[in-house]
Design an enzyme around this catalytic site. Structure first.
Site, short mmCIF file in Angstrom:
data_model
loop_
_atom_site.label_atom_id
_atom_site.label_comp_id
_atom_site.label_asym_id
_atom_site.label_seq_id
_atom_site.Cartn_x
_atom_site.Cartn_y
_atom_site.Cartn_z
N CYS A 189 -57.33 -5.32 0.13
CA CYS A 189 -58.49 -4.43 0.44
C CYS A 189 -59.76 -4.98 -0.46
CB CYS A 189 -58.26 -3.04 0.00
SG CYS A 189 -56.92 -2.30 1.05
N LYS B 135 -51.83 6.66 -8.39
CA LYS B 135 -51.95 5.64 -9.08
C LYS B 135 -51.59 5.74 -10.74
CE LYS B 135 -54.81 2.92 -6.23
NZ LYS B 135 -53.89 2.13 -5.35
N ASP C 209 -65.32 3.41 -10.76
CA ASP C 209 -64.03 3.51 -10.15
C ASP C 209 -62.97 3.10 -11.04
OD1 ASP C 209 -61.86 3.05 -8.51
OD2 ASP C 209 -62.73 1.89 -6.88
N HIS D 106 -62.88 -3.19 -4.13
CA HIS D 106 -62.21 -2.70 -3.21
C HIS D 106 -63.05 -2.16 -2.20
CE1 HIS D 106 -59.26 0.23 -1.51
NE2 HIS D 106 -58.24 -0.23 -1.83
N GLN E 228 -57.70 1.97 -11.03
CA GLN E 228 -56.66 1.06 -11.56
C GLN E 228 -56.90 0.84 -13.00
OE1 GLN E 228 -54.62 -0.72 -10.15
NE2 GLN E 228 -55.48 -0.25 -8.16
#
Ligand code: PLP
Length: 405
Positions: free
Chosen positions: A363, A225, A199, A122, A202
């Site tokens: 993104c 999220k 990261d 991202h 997600q």
């Protein structure tokens, strides 16, 4: 037993209509909907507890502080960190990555030193490092992928040099759904003496995360999220590393003593939490984490996996369908294009049928360049998505395709 009907009742927004059609919300990669307990927590805390944390001797301030610090413990438990000192509250994934990029580069990197990222990151995990490249002369190295959307681990290994100082990679791609083998990748980095930032934007809503089992040096995610509120997120960091990093922002709360001659900084985690934190947000984030924990992260993962397999199979029935991301280990993110239909047209027409999907580059422009496209339509699943909604998506795509002949 995964009681989908009962789960859906917890999310009032799921029963609304758009354009006179039942809402089918398939934009969970961008943000998730909120269960009643999360919204109630926000309202209740504003109505009956609201007061600034850490500063007051009075009852309300202490109660708000207790809630805020209890939330830190909830986060610690959720990702299995060793200590609450390792849990820094931020505004979200983006701020967490920027904090590490800024402070880590300042402390550990010299011009010419290298950070490894992947081609499927991202923008927040690319641009944060590019800013440091401009300011401090650091260099970005990029892990390539195959056409299924799997990172090439042999190539990854070859990127390490004496100048490699950090690896920063997403656990799950927000475009391809690829579940990257971060545990294995972390072990490789550690074999080279290099720390690793995961990261988790997600991954955190979809699978059990154990930062000690992964041996992650940093792990970042956003509350919104994972069915929590906007504006609050987390940076996990190993205590010894966080202790080495200089503060990111200056202000109240992050100091011990201030004088015009010399200022000393507070201990962890407060050293990185300048200013009034979103203490209402942290309480409701804890409610969200309690909510998903009560359903069970393994149960959510199993349910969503079955749904993803079903969705992939049904989508492939559609003539002209191109799916981007067919990794063996894949989460519930399905990016696609049909024939020559522009992603924006597909998204707009699906919207008229009540189906919310995302269109564009998500993104991740470098990934779009790798794929040779300008964008995709992305359907991303959540814990409340049903097979009937997948069927409606497939029917909707077929209908739009027919309109375009
Ligand atoms: N990283 C990944 C993989 C993402 O999918 C996102 C958001 O979509 C982000 C980082 C940025 O998250 P936020 O905008 O909540 O800071």
């Amino acid at each position: 037993m995964y009681d989908i009907a009962k789960i859906r009742e917890d999310f009032p927004i799921l029963s609304r209509e758009v354009y006179g059609k039942p809402l089918i919300y398939l934009d969970n990669g961008a943000t998730t909907q909120k269960p009643r307990c999360v919204v109630d927590s926000i309202v209740e805390e504003y109505y009956s507890v609201n007061s600034n944390v850490h500063r007051g001797v009075h009852f309300l301030s202490q109660q708000a502080t207790n809630l805020h610090e209890a939330s830190r413990e909830t986060v610690r438990k959720f990702i299995n960190a060793r200590s609450t000192s390792e849990i820094i509250f931020t505004r979200g994934t983006t701020e967490s990555i920027n904090l590490v990029a800024s402070s880590f580069t300042e402390r550990f990197m010299k011009p010419g030193d290298e950070v490894i990222v992947s081609v499927m990151e991202h923008h927040s995990n690319i641009v944060s490092w590019q800013l440091q490249a401009e300011r401090k002369g650091i260099v970005l190295k990029v892990i390539p992928m195959n056409d299924c959307g799997e990172l090439l681990l042999d190539e990854y290994e070859k990127l390490f040099s004496e100048r490699t100082k950090l690896v920063s990679v997403a656990q799950v791609s927000n475009v391809l759904g690829t579940i990257n083998p971060v545990k294995e990748m972390i072990a490789t980095a550690h074999a080279h003496g290099v720390p690793f930032l995961v990261d988790g934007a997600q991954s955190i809503p979809h699978m059990k995360v154990d930062v000690q089992d992964l041996d992650a040096d940093f792990f970042v995610f956003s509350g919104h999220k994972v069915y929590g509120p906007t504006g609050v997120g987390v940076l996990y960091g190993k205590e010894n590393l966080l202790n080495e990093l200089p503060p990111y922002q200056g202000g109240g709360e992050m100091i011990q003593n201030v004088s015009f001659e010399k200022t000393t900084f507070n201990e962890l985690p407060f050293k990185f939490e300048a200013g009034t934190p979103d203490y209402i947000g942290t309480t409701s984030l804890a409610k969200a984490l309690d909510y998903v924990s009560a359903i069970g992260m393994d149960e959510i993962a199993a349910y969503e996996h079955e749904l993803t397999v079903y969705a992939m199979q049904r989508m492939k029935e559609i003539p002209g369908m191109r799916i981007f991301g067919e990794a063996e280990h894949k989460g519930g993110v399905i990016s696609f294009l049909v024939g020559n239909i522009h992603h924006f047209d597909m998204g707009t027409l699906l919207d008229r049928l009540g189906i919310a999907v995302r269109t564009g580059h998500h993104c991740a422009e470098p990934l779009m360049t790798r794929l040779g496209i300008t964008g995709t339509v992305r359907a991303s699943l959540g814990l409340y998505t049903t097979k009937e909604e997948i069927d409606a998506l497939v029917a909707g795509i077929k209908r739009v395709s027919m309109m375009f002949g």
